[in-house]
Design an enzyme around this catalytic site. Structure first.
Site, PDB file in Angstrom:
ATOM      1  N   CYS A   1       0.805  -1.224   0.000  1.00 61.91           N
ATOM      2  CA  CYS A   1       0.000   0.000   0.000  1.00 61.91           C
ATOM      3  C   CYS A   1       0.840   1.276   0.000  1.00 61.91           C
ATOM      4  CB  CYS A   1      -0.895  -0.004   1.234  1.00 61.91           C
ATOM      5  SG  CYS A   1       0.044   0.015   2.792  1.00 61.91           S
ATOM      6  N   GLN A   2       2.162   1.154   0.003  1.00 63.98           N
ATOM      7  CA  GLN A   2       3.000   2.335   0.187  1.00 63.98           C
ATOM      8  C   GLN A   2       2.713   3.438  -0.842  1.00 63.98           C
ATOM      9  OE1 GLN A   2       3.997  -0.801   0.251  1.00 63.98           O
ATOM     10  NE2 GLN A   2       5.471  -1.152   1.879  1.00 63.98           N
TER      11      GLN A   2
END
Length: 181
Positions: A71-72
């Site tokens: 999800c970065q």
């Protein structure tokens, strides 16, 4: 369980009565921890694209596929520039696994920013792949949930995407929230 991390999604899956037969993550520290919590699972440390390409179908039979792909690119704690981050497309490795396994249900999880960042364009791209580009057709449902609404003592908002294979009867309904402020 793809992008299994230390097993967060799997604790929930096991509580619901499922067993994890295979878990994959790129980071050895994650898979080492996962192995300690779920010793009966076949735990693999590796890149999803390499694993998907290792055989025609490297996966065991499974009714449910779960994945919390990175999800970065979409997170408030990240750079929030998905076009410049290769991890933004890791959902395609998950989609390839769906094509290979053809589970009755798949469940994907990501941060709330996925649905918001750049007017949700990356989220729409993922939904399009799941709804239109898989070999087997799925009915796709999604919801932005807050873990606190289900009794978890943490405000943790996540996008949950659920795909139900078209030959499986019934619609998926997200559970009602059990807690309020």
């Amino acid at each position: 369980s793809l992008f299994c991390g230390a097993g967060g999604m799997d604790f929930g899956s096991h509580a619901a009565g499922f067993d994890t037969v295979l878990a994959l993550d790129k980071f050895a520290a994650s898979t080492e921890t996962f192995s300690k919590h779920f010793p009966s699972a076949d735990v693999i440390t590796g890149d999803i694209y390499q694993f998907n390409a290792s055989k025609k179908n490297p996966y065991p039979t499974a009714e449910v596929l779960t994945g919390g792909y990175p999800c970065q690119s979409f997170s408030m704690g990240g750079l929030r520039d998905p076009g410049k981050d290769d991890r933004s497309n890791l959902f395609l490795g998950f989609a390839d696994a769906v094509n290979k396994i053809k589970p009755k249900i798949f469940i994907a999880e990501n941060v709330s920013g996925l649905a918001k960042l750049q007017n949700g364009e990356w989220f729409k791209k993922q939904l399009q792949v799941y709804e239109e580009e898989l070999d087997v057709k799925y009915r796709v449902y999604w919801k932005l949930v807050n873990a606190a609404d289900y009794g978890i003592p943490q405000v943790r908002k996540r996008v949950i995407i659920v795909g139900v294979r078209n030959d499986v009867d019934g619609d998926f309904v997200f559970p009602e929230e059990t807690h309020t402020k």
